[in-house]
Design a protein around this motif. Sequence first.
Motif, PDB file in Angstrom:
ATOM      1  N   ALA A 195      -8.038  -5.539  -7.193  1.00  0.00           N
ATOM      2  CA  ALA A 195      -7.812  -7.107  -7.193  1.00  0.00           C
ATOM      3  C   ALA A 195      -6.725  -7.129  -6.320  1.00  0.00           C
ATOM      4  O   ALA A 195      -6.482  -8.031  -5.505  1.00  0.00           O
ATOM      5  CB  ALA A 195      -7.716  -7.582  -8.531  1.00  0.00           C
ATOM      6  N   MET A 196      -5.536  -6.191  -6.556  1.00  0.00           N
ATOM      7  CA  MET A 196      -4.363  -6.458  -5.540  1.00  0.00           C
ATOM      8  C   MET A 196      -4.696  -5.894  -4.313  1.00  0.00           C
ATOM      9  O   MET A 196      -4.373  -6.758  -3.144  1.00  0.00           O
ATOM     10  CB  MET A 196      -3.189  -5.658  -6.055  1.00  0.00           C
ATOM     11  N   PHE A 197      -5.730  -4.909  -4.148  1.00  0.00           N
ATOM     12  CA  PHE A 197      -6.114  -4.375  -2.622  1.00  0.00           C
ATOM     13  C   PHE A 197      -6.675  -5.579  -2.206  1.00  0.00           C
ATOM     14  O   PHE A 197      -6.488  -5.771  -0.698  1.00  0.00           O
ATOM     15  CB  PHE A 197      -7.115  -3.269  -2.677  1.00  0.00           C
ATOM     16  N   ARG A 198      -7.453  -6.428  -2.535  1.00  0.00           N
ATOM     17  CA  ARG A 198      -8.300  -7.532  -1.920  1.00  0.00           C
ATOM     18  C   ARG A 198      -7.185  -8.575  -1.762  1.00  0.00           C
ATOM     19  O   ARG A 198      -7.670  -9.424  -0.569  1.00  0.00           O
ATOM     20  CB  ARG A 198      -9.277  -8.080  -3.063  1.00  0.00           C
ATOM     21  N   GLN A 199      -6.352  -8.784  -2.368  1.00  0.00           N
ATOM     22  CA  GLN A 199      -4.978  -9.938  -2.023  1.00  0.00           C
ATOM     23  C   GLN A 199      -4.555  -9.143  -0.524  1.00  0.00           C
ATOM     24  O   GLN A 199      -4.461 -10.193   0.463  1.00  0.00           O
ATOM     25  CB  GLN A 199      -4.185 -10.003  -2.916  1.00  0.00           C
ATOM     26  N   HIS A 200      -4.253  -7.871  -0.550  1.00  0.00           N
ATOM     27  CA  HIS A 200      -3.768  -7.506   0.936  1.00  0.00           C
ATOM     28  C   HIS A 200      -3.851  -5.907   0.297  1.00  0.00           C
ATOM     29  O   HIS A 200      -3.235  -5.325  -0.652  1.00  0.00           O
ATOM     30  CB  HIS A 200      -2.324  -7.812   0.901  1.00  0.00           C
ATOM     31  N   ARG A 201      -4.350  -5.202   1.526  1.00  0.00           N
ATOM     32  CA  ARG A 201      -4.278  -3.763   1.435  1.00  0.00           C
ATOM     33  C   ARG A 201      -2.908  -2.939   1.085  1.00  0.00           C
ATOM     34  O   ARG A 201      -2.825  -1.711   0.885  1.00  0.00           O
ATOM     35  CB  ARG A 201      -5.039  -2.977   2.468  1.00  0.00           C
TER      36      ARG A 201
END
Length: 317
Positions: free
Chosen positions: A151-157
């Motif tokens: 979920a954090m990766f989808r916000q920003h890698r």
Amino acid sequence: MTGVMLLDDRVQAWDFGDFPYGLEPLTMPLAGKARALAGVVAPEVPPCDVDHVCAELRLLDGGTRDAGRFDLASPATYEQLFWFRWITGHQVTFALWRLMGALLAEHPTDGAPPGPDVLERLETYVHGYGAMLLYSGSCPRDLYSTLIRPAMFRQHRGFSGTWAPDFHQVRSLLRGRSRGWLRERSAAGVRAAVEAHCAIHEEVAARLVPEGRSLLQESIGEAPVRPSQRTAVLYDNFFMTLRAPISDGTVAVQLLRRLRAVALDLAANGLYPLGRDAAVDETPAAAAMVAHGERRLGRVVTAIASYAAEVAWRQGT
């Protein structure tokens, strides 16, 4: 404080969010790179009976365990439980940083040491941050890797805790530098709390990400990103945090609401409802500090609430 609160025989357990283990947006003042739109009006903060919440937390803390008076709720799924802990635990942390930063602003780096009351508050707030690291990071490693990290990766890698707007107020203290009075004998309790927080931070990171590489570290060769107004918005958005001109008393009220929800969760589910993964290369000294933090988590939550209540009362919130 207006004496001992008398609670009903049974206490309604959950009043946070729209359902048990639901979320609420947090409203915080401007901080760091975070900015608010011109003319923005602060959203209405749900009401909070400060005295009553503090009395309930004393019943729920690690010393009393009188949770039988509460109609404790269970989460629909463990995914919902640990998502609630990740978001709400971070929101509690932001509020703690704000209250801690207000104390530090009154005592500059080269000034005289704070008095005993301020040092005790700082010590408690730092222990509270460590408690929220344990609470937020209490999920199993496989669930962290399939639910939270993606979920954090989808916000920003390159999503990173270094983007947290409120951290700038407390960075020097939590990294144990730039404060001459921190070396004074009177500040020994604060130094010990900072050391414990560092041990807990490293333990949680090693347990959840055994390969030791954060999203920021994995992406830095591809797209290094420094904190900015844009990253502040991305970070706040992920943790359901809004920015508006509000008082620290309003921050304290929101903190109390979250501490009550956290305490009810712990009373119903314990800190590690699915067990605790082993950390990697944990030293005996660090393990002892982490274990101590786990044992006293409930008492720390109650102590934080007492100080937050004083802030709310003082500002007439």
